[in-house]
Design an enzyme around this catalytic site. Structure first.
Site, mmCIF file in Angstrom:
data_model
loop_
_atom_site.group_PDB
_atom_site.id
_atom_site.type_symbol
_atom_site.label_atom_id
_atom_site.label_comp_id
_atom_site.label_asym_id
_atom_site.label_seq_id
_atom_site.Cartn_x
_atom_site.Cartn_y
_atom_site.Cartn_z
ATOM 1 N N TYR A 124 29.023 43.545 33.906
ATOM 2 C CA TYR A 124 28.604 42.142 33.788
ATOM 3 C C TYR A 124 27.505 41.911 32.760
ATOM 4 C CZ TYR A 124 31.746 40.675 37.456
ATOM 5 O OH TYR A 124 32.889 40.387 38.158
ATOM 6 N N GLU B 117 32.594 41.051 45.001
ATOM 7 C CA GLU B 117 33.368 42.258 44.703
ATOM 8 C C GLU B 117 32.824 43.476 45.446
ATOM 9 O OE1 GLU B 117 33.380 42.216 40.419
ATOM 10 O OE2 GLU B 117 34.470 40.304 40.418
ATOM 11 N N GLN C 113 49.742 44.158 36.935
ATOM 12 C CA GLN C 113 49.730 43.837 38.357
ATOM 13 C C GLN C 113 51.109 43.344 38.776
ATOM 14 O OE1 GLN C 113 46.316 41.239 37.964
ATOM 15 N NE2 GLN C 113 44.959 42.770 38.887
#
Length: 394
Positions: A95, A137, A207
């Site tokens: 981040y 998360e 995914q």
């Protein structure tokens, strides 16, 4: 908490972000990957090449600015994106890197318009938003690891079976290489598959929805083979042509928020187009197994019978149920589309409706469902790819 001054400055950038958001995020990704090419191991290269990731991030930044006075408004989007991040292996240390290059991109694209006050305000706002993601998360990673048969990040699986479902869709049955069972999951969730592909410098991740009701010892994904010249088809084509029974692939634990509420017994409808049928298979089988008396509709659109997957399976599950209606239409045939009239005939207005397929298909279906008076909270949908807005206004 952000100060009123910071929130006022961030809100003042809304018109600029609306106009220049994609330019900023495009510059951001370019600079980010030049400085940190290792991050290409967790980003979808096809989405980057097509500009979809840049657009999705621009919309997320814009939404944050619009809702800076009440960031709880974007919490559902945060949770949805956090599921994807956990499935990809995004970590807290990523981040600050993202924040650094996002602010640099703002400065480069906006020039003198990006004053020191604006950059400082956005740095503070980004810090708050990043902390929200990191917190959500962290909890997800903990729950994923601590659940029965759970793990974090990626684990080796064996392709136990490879089954051709149609001309374009093939199923892969995956079992843990260590002989353990798989964790429970909710119908509609997905897993990430990570591969080292010949000719690719970095790992690739895609995914895929889990396409059967939960089983104790295996996952199943059902993958559409795209055209050879379609950037989206690089991984799916490799799975079809080069991954065989007995091969190993890396798999993440199940994630995702587009899920069936299996506690309900009220009417439910599944509406899918093309490979959007895959999460519906998990949901439909779950209803057949757990609440077979639940009034259920399954409408599916395919190009033609040769490209349709799971027809026999759906009919078999429908036979197990007390009140199930199933219809497929083929776009290669005259009038081969799911119409408003068909929806009115098959879908009970009291239904929870699950929609999945290509974006244009979903836009039309959701618009028609709205036109039937079905409330927004009863309509659930999933788009394959980066989060995006659908144009569902009538």
């Amino acid at each position: 908490m952000l100060s009123e001054e910071t929130r006022t400055i961030v809100k003042s950038t809304v018109p600029v972000l609306e106009e220049h958001g994609v330019a900023i995020t495009t510059r951001f990704y370019k600079n980010l990957f030049e400085a940190h090419p290792e991050l290409l191991n967790i980003f979808n290269h096809a989405n980057q090449a097509q500009g979809r990731q840049q657009t999705a991030l621009a919309k997320a930044v814009y939404a944050a600015a619009v809702h800076i006075d009440n960031l709880e408004e974007i919490l559902p989007a945060v949770v949805q994106i956090a599921h994807k991040h956990v499935s990809l292996g995004v970590l807290p240390e990523h981040y600050p890197i993202v924040g650094e290059y996002l602010l640099k991109a703002m400065k480069e694209v906006l020039g003198d318009a990006a004053t020191d006050e604006i950059i400082k305000a956005w740095a503070e706002a980004y810090g708050v938003i990043a902390d929200a993601f990191i917190g959500v998360e962290k909890d997800m990673y903990q729950q994923t690891a601590e659940q029965e048969n759970g793990w974090n990040f990626f684990k080796d699986f064996i392709v136990a079976r490879k089954v051709k479902e149609s001309e374009v869709i093939t199923s892969f049955y995956l079992k843990p290489a260590d002989g353990s069972n798989v964790p429970p999951y909710t119908a509609g969730q997905y897993i990430s598959v990570r591969l080292a592909m010949p000719g690719e410098e970095y790992l690739v991740i895609r995914q895929y929805s889990l396409s059967q009701a939960p089983k104790p010892d295996e996952f199943r994904i059902s993958v559409k083979r795209e055209n050879d010249n379609d950037p989206n088809g690089v991984v799916s084509n490799y799975l079809h042509s080069s991954i065989n029974e007995g091969d190993r692939i890396e798999v993440s634990a199940p994630a995702g928020v587009f899920v069936l509420d299996a506690t309900k017994t009220s009417p439910v409808a599944f509406i899918s187009g093309g490979v959007g049928i895959t999460p519906m298979m998990s949901m439909f089988e779950t209803v057949a197994n757990s609440t077979p008396a639940r009034p259920t509709t399954f409408l599916h659109g395919a190009r033609n019978p040769l490209q349709q997957a799971f027809d026999d399976d759906i009919q078999a599950y429908a036979m197990m149920m007390d009140d199930a209606r199933y219809k497929t239409v083929y776009s290669d045939e005259p009038n081969g589309f799911i119409t408003r009239e068909m929806l009115e005939e098959y879908v009970d207005p009291a239904s929870d409706v699950y929609v999945c397929g290509p974006a244009p298909f979903m836009e039309i279906m959701i618009r028609e469902l709205h036109g039937m008076g079905i409330p927004e909270e009863q309509i659930h949908y999933e788009f394959f790819g980066p989060a995006m807005d659908l144009n569902t206004n009538s």
